[in-house]
Design a protein around this motif. Structure first.
Motif, short mmCIF file in Angstrom:
data_model
loop_
_atom_site.label_atom_id
_atom_site.label_comp_id
_atom_site.label_asym_id
_atom_site.label_seq_id
_atom_site.Cartn_x
_atom_site.Cartn_y
_atom_site.Cartn_z
N LEU A 1 -34.93 -24.54 10.75
CA LEU A 1 -34.03 -23.99 9.74
C LEU A 1 -32.80 -23.36 10.38
O LEU A 1 -31.68 -23.50 9.87
CB LEU A 1 -34.77 -22.96 8.88
CG LEU A 1 -35.79 -23.51 7.90
CD1 LEU A 1 -36.56 -22.37 7.22
CD2 LEU A 1 -35.14 -24.40 6.86
N THR A 2 -33.00 -22.68 11.50
CA THR A 2 -31.87 -22.06 12.20
C THR A 2 -30.89 -23.12 12.69
O THR A 2 -29.68 -22.99 12.52
CB THR A 2 -32.39 -21.22 13.39
OG1 THR A 2 -33.31 -20.26 12.90
CG2 THR A 2 -31.26 -20.52 14.10
N ALA A 52 -29.05 -24.77 9.61
CA ALA A 52 -28.05 -23.87 9.03
C ALA A 52 -26.83 -23.74 9.95
O ALA A 52 -25.69 -23.76 9.49
CB ALA A 52 -28.66 -22.51 8.74
N SER A 91 -22.99 -24.98 9.16
CA SER A 91 -21.85 -24.06 9.26
C SER A 91 -20.77 -24.61 10.19
O SER A 91 -19.58 -24.55 9.88
CB SER A 91 -22.33 -22.70 9.76
OG SER A 91 -21.26 -21.81 9.88
N ALA A 136 -21.40 -18.93 3.90
CA ALA A 136 -22.78 -18.88 3.41
C ALA A 136 -23.75 -19.44 4.44
O ALA A 136 -24.80 -18.83 4.70
CB ALA A 136 -22.89 -19.66 2.10
N PHE A 137 -23.41 -20.57 5.04
CA PHE A 137 -24.31 -21.14 6.05
C PHE A 137 -24.32 -20.32 7.34
O PHE A 137 -25.32 -20.29 8.05
CB PHE A 137 -23.96 -22.61 6.33
CG PHE A 137 -24.47 -23.53 5.28
CD1 PHE A 137 -25.83 -23.71 5.08
CD2 PHE A 137 -23.60 -24.21 4.45
CE1 PHE A 137 -26.32 -24.54 4.11
CE2 PHE A 137 -24.07 -25.05 3.46
CZ PHE A 137 -25.43 -25.22 3.29
N LEU A 178 -24.13 -16.98 7.36
CA LEU A 178 -25.06 -15.90 7.02
C LEU A 178 -26.50 -16.40 7.00
O LEU A 178 -27.42 -15.71 7.45
CB LEU A 178 -24.69 -15.28 5.68
CG LEU A 178 -23.39 -14.48 5.66
CD1 LEU A 178 -23.05 -14.06 4.23
CD2 LEU A 178 -23.47 -13.29 6.57
N LEU A 179 -26.70 -17.62 6.48
CA LEU A 179 -28.04 -18.20 6.48
C LEU A 179 -28.54 -18.39 7.91
O LEU A 179 -29.72 -18.18 8.19
CB LEU A 179 -28.04 -19.53 5.72
CG LEU A 179 -29.38 -20.23 5.61
CD1 LEU A 179 -30.37 -19.38 4.82
CD2 LEU A 179 -29.21 -21.58 4.94
N THR A 180 -27.66 -18.75 8.81
CA THR A 180 -28.05 -18.91 10.22
C THR A 180 -28.53 -17.58 10.79
O THR A 180 -29.55 -17.53 11.50
CB THR A 180 -26.86 -19.44 11.05
OG1 THR A 180 -26.43 -20.68 10.50
CG2 THR A 180 -27.24 -19.63 12.51
N LEU A 197 -29.83 -15.06 9.09
CA LEU A 197 -31.13 -14.76 8.48
C LEU A 197 -32.24 -15.61 9.09
O LEU A 197 -33.35 -15.13 9.32
CB LEU A 197 -31.06 -14.98 6.97
CG LEU A 197 -30.20 -13.98 6.20
CD1 LEU A 197 -30.07 -14.41 4.74
CD2 LEU A 197 -30.77 -12.58 6.30
N CYS A 198 -31.93 -16.87 9.37
CA CYS A 198 -32.92 -17.75 10.01
C CYS A 198 -33.24 -17.29 11.43
O CYS A 198 -34.39 -17.39 11.88
CB CYS A 198 -32.43 -19.20 10.00
SG CYS A 198 -32.47 -19.96 8.37
N TYR A 251 -35.65 -14.56 11.06
CA TYR A 251 -36.95 -15.14 10.73
C TYR A 251 -37.60 -15.75 11.98
O TYR A 251 -38.79 -15.60 12.20
CB TYR A 251 -36.77 -16.18 9.63
CG TYR A 251 -38.00 -16.92 9.21
CD1 TYR A 251 -39.18 -16.25 8.90
CD2 TYR A 251 -38.00 -18.30 9.12
CE1 TYR A 251 -40.31 -16.93 8.51
CE2 TYR A 251 -39.12 -19.00 8.72
CZ TYR A 251 -40.28 -18.31 8.42
OH TYR A 251 -41.40 -18.99 8.03
#
Length: 192
Positions: free
Chosen positions: A26-27, A30, A34, A64-65, A67-69, A71-72, A75
């Motif tokens: 996922l990282t 994402a 991005s 957005a991607f 920021l998702l990176t 968060l991943c 995780y």
């Protein structure tokens, strides 16, 4: 403190490893989205009319991607820490977990196929009943009532309140029943 050692041993080593692999995947996905966002979105518009005050259509998806990176990555770090904390012996039955996960994926794939064939209403009714049995609901009246109410309520909210149409079936008999139910509910709730 027997409770803490039992809590640590609840996690299956195989599942924690799979979670770490999933977090890493996922990282990477994402981050790639991005980075390569300019190649995925057409810029459009008139280049002469764009100035410093206007944002390109790439800005918000890239943000957005990005920021998702982050968060991943968080995780992934948590998954790696969990992987360090587990002991060697698995206390749970991994085969049962994988079987349940495969069955759930098969249910989702079957639902996606049947939505196009028989329409949203009937396929959601069947899928809800199968999921209810899958989740160990055993009272027949609960399964039947939930299976009937879920597609009706969702269809009513989407089609009558949000004005978003859901897929109709290829069989006119089923689609006609769904339309009559929606007309009846509209008459009941939208009197006036």
């Amino acid at each position: 403190m027997a409770g803490e050692s039992q809590k640590k041993n609840q996690f299956s080593p195989v599942m924690v490893r799979l979670e770490a692999v999933l977090a890493a995947a996922l990282t990477l996905i994402a981050a790639a989205l991005s980075i390569f966002m300019p190649n995925l979105i057409a810029t459009g518009g008139i280049p002469a009319a764009q100035d410093v005050t206007t944002l390109s259509p790439i800005f918000f998806p890239r943000l957005a991607f990005g920021l998702l990176t982050l968060l991943c990555l968080k995780y992934l770090g948590q998954s790696i820490l969990k992987l360090r904390d587990i002991s060697g012996g698995g206390m749970t039955d991994d085969a049962d977990r994988f079987l349940r996960a495969a069955l759930m994926m098969a249910i989702a794939a079957g639902y996606a196929y049947f939505v196009t064939e028989v329409g949203y209403g009937l396929s959601t009714l069947i899928m809800t009943a199968v999921i209810a049995v899958f989740l160990d609901l055993r009272k027949w009246w609960t399964i039947v009532s939930v299976s009937i109410l879920v597609p009706i309520v969702i269809r009513f909210i989407f089609e009558r309140l949000l004005l978003i149409s859901l897929p109709r079936g290829e069989y006119e008999f089923i689609a006609g029943i769904e339309d009559e139910i929606m007309k009846f509910l509209s008459d009941v709730f939208f009197v006036g």
